[in-house]
Design a protein around this motif. Structure first.
Motif, PDB file in Angstrom:
ATOM      1  N   GLY A 168      42.847  19.076  58.956  1.00 36.11           N
ATOM      2  CA  GLY A 168      42.841  20.365  58.289  1.00 36.11           C
ATOM      3  C   GLY A 168      43.564  20.301  56.949  1.00 36.11           C
ATOM      4  N   GLN A 169      43.149  21.126  56.040  1.00 38.99           N
ATOM      5  CA  GLN A 169      43.748  21.184  54.703  1.00 38.99           C
ATOM      6  C   GLN A 169      44.132  22.629  54.394  1.00 38.99           C
ATOM      7  OE1 GLN A 169      44.133  18.336  52.708  1.00 38.99           O
ATOM      8  NE2 GLN A 169      43.468  17.344  54.601  1.00 38.99           N
ATOM      9  N   THR A 170      45.206  22.813  53.646  1.00 45.01           N
ATOM     10  CA  THR A 170      45.601  24.152  53.225  1.00 45.01           C
ATOM     11  C   THR A 170      45.735  24.189  51.708  1.00 45.01           C
ATOM     12  OG1 THR A 170      47.964  23.720  53.434  1.00 45.01           O
ATOM     13  CG2 THR A 170      46.842  24.617  55.379  1.00 45.01           C
ATOM     14  N   PHE A 171      45.529  25.367  51.152  1.00 47.57           N
ATOM     15  CA  PHE A 171      45.666  25.567  49.709  1.00 47.57           C
ATOM     16  C   PHE A 171      45.887  27.053  49.451  1.00 47.57           C
ATOM     17  CE2 PHE A 171      41.306  25.474  51.075  1.00 47.57           C
ATOM     18  CZ  PHE A 171      40.740  26.614  50.515  1.00 47.57           C
ATOM     19  N   TRP A 172      46.591  27.347  48.367  1.00 55.19           N
ATOM     20  CA  TRP A 172      46.895  28.717  47.972  1.00 55.19           C
ATOM     21  C   TRP A 172      45.928  29.177  46.891  1.00 55.19           C
ATOM     22  CZ3 TRP A 172      50.368  32.109  50.016  1.00 55.19           C
ATOM     23  CH2 TRP A 172      51.303  31.597  50.913  1.00 55.19           C
ATOM     24  N   MET A 173      45.530  30.440  46.982  1.00 56.63           N
ATOM     25  CA  MET A 173      44.675  31.057  45.969  1.00 56.63           C
ATOM     26  C   MET A 173      45.287  32.391  45.567  1.00 56.63           C
ATOM     27  SD  MET A 173      40.935  30.269  47.600  1.00 56.63           S
ATOM     28  CE  MET A 173      40.010  30.716  46.152  1.00 56.63           C
ATOM     29  N   LYS A 174      45.174  32.752  44.295  1.00 51.32           N
ATOM     30  CA  LYS A 174      45.742  33.992  43.776  1.00 51.32           C
ATOM     31  C   LYS A 174      44.643  34.965  43.368  1.00 51.32           C
ATOM     32  CE  LYS A 174      49.391  34.070  41.041  1.00 51.32           C
ATOM     33  NZ  LYS A 174      50.309  34.896  41.800  1.00 51.32           N
ATOM     34  N   SER A 175      44.861  36.241  43.695  1.00 51.43           N
ATOM     35  CA  SER A 175      43.985  37.317  43.257  1.00 51.43           C
ATOM     36  C   SER A 175      44.836  38.346  42.523  1.00 51.43           C
ATOM     37  CB  SER A 175      43.283  37.960  44.454  1.00 51.43           C
ATOM     38  OG  SER A 175      42.382  38.952  44.014  1.00 51.43           O
ATOM     39  N   ILE A 176      44.377  38.752  41.356  1.00 49.50           N
ATOM     40  CA  ILE A 176      45.123  39.705  40.538  1.00 49.50           C
ATOM     41  C   ILE A 176      44.319  40.991  40.419  1.00 49.50           C
ATOM     42  CG2 ILE A 176      46.105  40.144  38.252  1.00 49.50           C
ATOM     43  CD1 ILE A 176      46.472  37.091  38.009  1.00 49.50           C
ATOM     44  N   GLY A 177      44.982  42.114  40.726  1.00 51.10           N
ATOM     45  CA  GLY A 177      44.353  43.428  40.635  1.00 51.10           C
ATOM     46  C   GLY A 177      44.809  44.174  39.404  1.00 51.10           C
ATOM     47  N   VAL A 178      43.851  44.669  38.638  1.00 50.10           N
ATOM     48  CA  VAL A 178      44.164  45.438  37.433  1.00 50.10           C
ATOM     49  C   VAL A 178      43.489  46.806  37.501  1.00 50.10           C
ATOM     50  CG1 VAL A 178      44.465  43.386  35.979  1.00 50.10           C
ATOM     51  CG2 VAL A 178      42.242  44.485  36.095  1.00 50.10           C
ATOM     52  N   ASN A 179      44.118  47.802  36.853  1.00 46.91           N
ATOM     53  CA  ASN A 179      43.507  49.129  36.798  1.00 46.91           C
ATOM     54  C   ASN A 179      42.533  49.210  35.623  1.00 46.91           C
ATOM     55  OD1 ASN A 179      45.113  49.514  34.517  1.00 46.91           O
ATOM     56  ND2 ASN A 179      46.584  50.840  35.570  1.00 46.91           N
ATOM     57  N   GLU A 180      42.009  50.400  35.385  1.00 46.45           N
ATOM     58  CA  GLU A 180      40.992  50.581  34.340  1.00 46.45           C
ATOM     59  C   GLU A 180      41.544  50.329  32.931  1.00 46.45           C
ATOM     60  OE1 GLU A 180      38.238  53.997  36.365  1.00 46.45           O
ATOM     61  OE2 GLU A 180      40.405  54.378  36.117  1.00 46.45           O
ATOM     62  N   GLN A 181      42.852  50.433  32.776  1.00 45.37           N
ATOM     63  CA  GLN A 181      43.477  50.173  31.481  1.00 45.37           C
ATOM     64  C   GLN A 181      43.822  48.691  31.296  1.00 45.37           C
ATOM     65  OE1 GLN A 181      44.692  52.838  33.549  1.00 45.37           O
ATOM     66  NE2 GLN A 181      43.231  54.115  32.437  1.00 45.37           N
ATOM     67  N   GLY A 182      43.546  47.879  32.306  1.00 48.29           N
ATOM     68  CA  GLY A 182      43.831  46.454  32.236  1.00 48.29           C
ATOM     69  C   GLY A 182      45.255  46.091  32.624  1.00 48.29           C
ATOM     70  N   VAL A 183      45.985  47.055  33.192  1.00 44.12           N
ATOM     71  CA  VAL A 183      47.366  46.829  33.610  1.00 44.12           C
ATOM     72  C   VAL A 183      47.376  46.257  35.024  1.00 44.12           C
ATOM     73  CG1 VAL A 183      49.591  47.938  34.073  1.00 44.12           C
ATOM     74  CG2 VAL A 183      48.185  48.712  32.155  1.00 44.12           C
ATOM     75  N   VAL A 184      48.137  45.198  35.250  1.00 43.91           N
ATOM     76  CA  VAL A 184      48.231  44.578  36.569  1.00 43.91           C
ATOM     77  C   VAL A 184      48.945  45.538  37.524  1.00 43.91           C
ATOM     78  CG1 VAL A 184      49.221  42.666  37.890  1.00 43.91           C
ATOM     79  CG2 VAL A 184      48.223  42.238  35.631  1.00 43.91           C
TER      80      VAL A 184
END
Length: 150
Positions: A121-137
């Motif tokens: 088995g292998q593990t790895f990290w992934m990132k997801s970034i959420g932004v609003n309509e103004q582009g602010v995280v």
């Protein structure tokens, strides 16, 4: 089978109905990137008049998970996948339309090749970034995926 936004949204309806009812929708899927959107509404609100954290987590996880599914299908092998860990940080109230994006598709192919070659088995990290309509995280979420050959 070619993985498309329509097929992923149909998958949501039948296999993840809570995400579908909350308004989570795949907007774009490519080999290296996935974009998912969800709009703050009554059904997905918290008592503080913003989007409930779990709805944000569903959308964020989908950006990473769809990329894992994409790469597994591309490999042609029977491979299991599982979220092993996750971390989240919230920096602003999530109101309006929130768009989550993951651009970590390149991390998956190496892990899949390694699990096919070794059987481990292998593990790895992934990132997801959420932004609003103004582009602010508004939130950043990291998911540790585990893959292994069946």
């Amino acid at each position: 089978m070619n993985l498309t936004t329509t097929k992923l949204n149909r998958f949501l309806f039948f296999k993840l109905p809570s995400a579908f009812l909350c308004g989570v929708r795949v907007k774009e899927i490519r080999e290296d990137k996935c974009v998912v959107s969800v709009k703050h509404r009554w059904i997905n609100q918290n008592p503080f008049n913003s989007m409930y954290f779990a709805v944000q987590a569903m959308a964020a996880e989908l950006t990473t998970g769809a990329l894992v599914i994409y790469q597994i299908q591309k490999s042609g092998q029977k491979i299991s996948m599982l979220v092993a860990n996750n971390k989240a940080s919230f920096s602003k109230k999530a109101t309006g339309r929130i768009t989550f994006e993951c651009q970590d598709g390149h991390l998956i192919a190496k892990a899949i090749q390694e699990t096919i070659a070794t059987g481990a088995g292998q593990t790895f990290w992934m990132k997801s970034i959420g932004v609003n309509e103004q582009g602010v995280v508004v939130s950043e979420m990291d998911f540790e995926w585990s893959v292994r050959i069946k």
